[in-house]
Design an enzyme around this catalytic site. Structure first.
Site, PDB file in Angstrom:
ATOM      1  N   HIS A  52       2.992  -6.851   4.814  1.00 35.67           N
ATOM      2  CA  HIS A  52       2.469  -8.014   5.540  1.00 35.67           C
ATOM      3  C   HIS A  52       2.919  -9.323   4.896  1.00 35.67           C
ATOM      4  O   HIS A  52       3.202 -10.297   5.588  1.00 35.67           O
ATOM      5  CB  HIS A  52       0.938  -7.942   5.583  1.00 35.67           C
ATOM      6  CG  HIS A  52       0.321  -9.031   6.409  1.00 35.67           C
ATOM      7  ND1 HIS A  52       0.498  -9.110   7.775  1.00 35.67           N
ATOM      8  CD2 HIS A  52      -0.463 -10.084   6.069  1.00 35.67           C
ATOM      9  CE1 HIS A  52      -0.157 -10.168   8.236  1.00 35.67           C
ATOM     10  NE2 HIS A  52      -0.745 -10.765   7.227  1.00 35.67           N
TER      11      HIS A  52
ATOM     12  N   GLY B 135     -17.586  15.643   0.392  1.00 32.25           N
ATOM     13  CA  GLY B 135     -16.639  14.593   0.754  1.00 32.25           C
ATOM     14  C   GLY B 135     -15.591  14.284  -0.294  1.00 32.25           C
ATOM     15  O   GLY B 135     -14.652  13.529  -0.026  1.00 32.25           O
ATOM     16  N   GLU B 136     -15.738  14.844  -1.501  1.00 30.33           N
ATOM     17  CA  GLU B 136     -14.729  14.614  -2.534  1.00 30.33           C
ATOM     18  C   GLU B 136     -13.402  15.270  -2.131  1.00 30.33           C
ATOM     19  O   GLU B 136     -13.394  16.340  -1.535  1.00 30.33           O
ATOM     20  CB  GLU B 136     -15.195  15.175  -3.875  1.00 30.33           C
ATOM     21  CG  GLU B 136     -16.349  14.414  -4.496  1.00 30.33           C
ATOM     22  CD  GLU B 136     -16.777  15.001  -5.833  1.00 30.33           C
ATOM     23  OE1 GLU B 136     -16.128  15.981  -6.287  1.00 30.33           O
ATOM     24  OE2 GLU B 136     -17.743  14.492  -6.419  1.00 30.33           O
TER      25      GLU B 136
ATOM     26  N   VAL C 129      20.099   0.472  -2.577  1.00 25.18           N
ATOM     27  CA  VAL C 129      19.361   0.579  -1.318  1.00 25.18           C
ATOM     28  C   VAL C 129      19.620  -0.639  -0.426  1.00 25.18           C
ATOM     29  O   VAL C 129      19.655  -0.525   0.795  1.00 25.18           O
ATOM     30  CB  VAL C 129      17.843   0.726  -1.608  1.00 25.18           C
ATOM     31  CG1 VAL C 129      17.028   0.629  -0.334  1.00 25.18           C
ATOM     32  CG2 VAL C 129      17.570   2.050  -2.315  1.00 25.18           C
ATOM     33  N   SER C 130      19.833  -1.796  -1.025  1.00 25.81           N
ATOM     34  CA  SER C 130      19.968  -3.038  -0.250  1.00 25.81           C
ATOM     35  C   SER C 130      21.138  -2.988   0.732  1.00 25.81           C
ATOM     36  O   SER C 130      21.084  -3.606   1.798  1.00 25.81           O
ATOM     37  CB  SER C 130      20.146  -4.232  -1.200  1.00 25.81           C
ATOM     38  OG  SER C 130      21.284  -4.050  -2.025  1.00 25.81           O
TER      39      SER C 130
ATOM     40  N   ARG D 195      -3.237  -7.305   4.029  1.00 23.98           N
ATOM     41  CA  ARG D 195      -3.663  -8.625   4.519  1.00 23.98           C
ATOM     42  C   ARG D 195      -4.626  -9.322   3.562  1.00 23.98           C
ATOM     43  O   ARG D 195      -4.845 -10.520   3.675  1.00 23.98           O
ATOM     44  CB  ARG D 195      -4.298  -8.473   5.905  1.00 23.98           C
ATOM     45  CG  ARG D 195      -3.268  -8.235   7.006  1.00 23.98           C
ATOM     46  CD  ARG D 195      -3.899  -7.874   8.325  1.00 23.98           C
ATOM     47  NE  ARG D 195      -4.382  -6.485   8.329  1.00 23.98           N
ATOM     48  CZ  ARG D 195      -4.931  -5.891   9.373  1.00 23.98           C
ATOM     49  NH1 ARG D 195      -5.084  -6.569  10.507  1.00 23.98           N
ATOM     50  NH2 ARG D 195      -5.330  -4.632   9.309  1.00 23.98           N
TER      51      ARG D 195
ATOM     52  N   LYS E 297      -0.683 -21.136  16.247  1.00 25.16           N
ATOM     53  CA  LYS E 297      -2.027 -20.635  16.532  1.00 25.16           C
ATOM     54  C   LYS E 297      -2.944 -20.945  15.359  1.00 25.16           C
ATOM     55  O   LYS E 297      -2.498 -21.292  14.262  1.00 25.16           O
ATOM     56  CB  LYS E 297      -2.006 -19.129  16.790  1.00 25.16           C
ATOM     57  CG  LYS E 297      -1.736 -18.307  15.522  1.00 25.16           C
ATOM     58  CD  LYS E 297      -1.790 -16.822  15.763  1.00 25.16           C
ATOM     59  CE  LYS E 297      -1.617 -16.067  14.442  1.00 25.16           C
ATOM     60  NZ  LYS E 297      -1.575 -14.615  14.599  1.00 25.16           N
TER      61      LYS E 297
END
Length: 318
Positions: free
Chosen positions: A135, A43-44, A311-312, A101, A197
Site C-alpha cells: 500500500h 483455536g490455537e 529480480v529488478s 494501511r 478526494k
C-alpha cells in the site's frame, strides 16, 4: 517429478491461498512441501512439517488477508517450525501484506501496526520477504531483512493493451496512486487524470475534483486494492457524470469486504479486473469481474532469488 534445478528448495503453503501456491509450484516444476496447518479445539494454530528441511531454502506462500490475524500467526508458527528443523533459510512469499494501511501515525496515539507486523516476522526468523504492491512502498524499510517488491501493474497493463480500447486515460483514484497510474499510462501511451478526494473516516471517501481531461474517454481507474469498493464506485460515477465514455477499474488485491460486491454490481463500472493475490470466493465472483493470475511472477521471482539472479530486470522493459 521434482525439477532438479531446485533440488535444495522447498515450497510450503499455509491456508490463505493454497490455489496460488499450487500454481506457483506448477510453474516451477516442483511439488509443495508436506505440511499441515490446523487448529486445536481452543483455536490455537498447529503446524506440522512432514518432511526433512535440514539445510534447505524454504519458501512459505501466505497472504495475510482475512482472517488476517490467523494468517499472520500461521506464517509465524510455520517459520518457527522450519527454523527449529534446521532449514538453511526461510523466505516469506506474501502476495498481499495485511495491515499495510496502518503505516503511519495519522493522529495522536495511533499505532504503526505495519511496522509491528514486520518486527514480528523478523523476530520469528524470516530471512527474506517477497511481496507485491505494498500500500505504501516505504513499508519495505520497516523490515531489517531484504524485501523483493513485485509489481502487479504490468499484468494489468498487458490486459488492457490487448483489450485495444481507444481514447484511454488512466485515472489515479487519489494523489497517493499517481506514480502507479503514470507507470501504467506510459507503456499504453495514454494520459493520466487524478481524482482529488478527501476521506472523512476509514472506508469512506468524498470526491472533490478531477484533474485532467476525461470527457469522451474510456477511463481505467487503477488502485492497489479494492476493499469496500466505496472509493472506486464513487470515482467511477463522478467520471461518468463529468462526461467519461466508460469506466473500467483494476487493482492488485481483491480484499472485497463488507458491501463491496453489492456496490460493484450497482455501479457504472464496465469491468473490474483483479489479480489473485487474495483468493476470491465463488460467491463473490460476478460477471463483470475478471481475475488474472500472478503465479508466473512469483514463480519467476522465487527462481531468481534461489539462483542469486537479479529480480529488478523482470520489470525493466515495462
Amino acid at each position: 517429478m521434482m525439477n532438479e534445478a531446485y533440488s535444495n528448495l522447498k515450497l510450503f503453503t499455509c491456508n490463505s491461498n493454497p490455489e496460488l501456491a499450487e500454481e506457483i509450484a506448477r510453474h516451477m516444476g516442483v511439488q509443495l512441501g508436506k505440511a499441515t496447518v490446523t487448529k486445536f479445539s481452543d483455536g490455537e494454530i498447529s503446524v506440522s512439517i512432514w518432511e526433512s528441511v535440514r539445510g534447505r531454502d524454504c519458501y512459505i506462500i501466505q497472504s495475510t488477508n482475512n482472517p488476517v490475524n490467523d494468517h499472520i500467526m500461521e506464517l509465524l508458527i510455520m517459520t518457527d517450525a522450519l527454523k527449529r528443523a534446521s532449514a538453511r533459510s526461510v523466505n516469506a512469499v506474501i502476495p498481499y501484506y495485511g495491515y499495510a494501511r496502518q503505516d503511519r501515525k495519522a493522529k495522536a496515539r495511533d499505532p504503526i501496526t505495519s511496522k509491528l507486523v514486520a518486527n514480528m516476522m523478523v523476530a520469528a526468523g524470516i530471512d527474506r520477504v517477497i511481496t507485491m504492491d505494498l500500500h505504501a512502498p516505504q513499508i519495505q524499510g520497516y523490515f531489517d531483512i531484504p524485501v523483493d517488491h513485485m509489481l502487479g501493474q504490468p499484468i494489468l497493463t498487458d490486459y488492457f493493451q490487448l483489450k485495444g480500447l481507444e481514447d484511454m486515460v488512466v485515472v489515479s483514484p487519489d494523489h497517493g496512486s499517481v506514480t502507479r497510474a503514470r507507470n501504467m499510462a506510459k507503456p499504453l501511451h495514454v494520459p493520466i487524470a487524478i481524482i482529488d478526494k478527501r476521506r472523512p473516516e476509514p472506508n469512506k471517501s468524498e470526491i472533490m475534483n478531477i484533474i485532467g481531461n476525461i470527457e469522451g474517454k474510456n477511463c481505467i481507474i487503477l488502485d492497489d486494492m479494492i476493499d469496500t469498493a466505496g472509493t472506486i464506485c464513487n470515482a467511477a460515477q463522478a467520471l461518468i457524470d463529468l462526461g467519461a465514455k466508460s469506466v473500467y477499474a483494476c487493482a492488485t488485491h481483491a480484499v472485497l469486504s463488507g458491501p463491496a460486491i453489492e456496490r460493484i454490481e450497482g455501479s457504472v463500472i464496465e469491468e473490474m479486473v483483479l489479480l489473485n493475490t487474495i483468493p476470491v470466493p465463488e460467491e463473490k465472483k460476478i460477471k463483470r469481474m475478471t481475475i488474472l493470475s500472478v503465479g508466473h511472477i512469483f514463480a519467476e521471482t522465487i527462481s531468481r532469488v534461489y539462483n542469486n539472479k537479479p529480480v529488478s530486470s523482470m520489470f525493466e522493459s515495462d
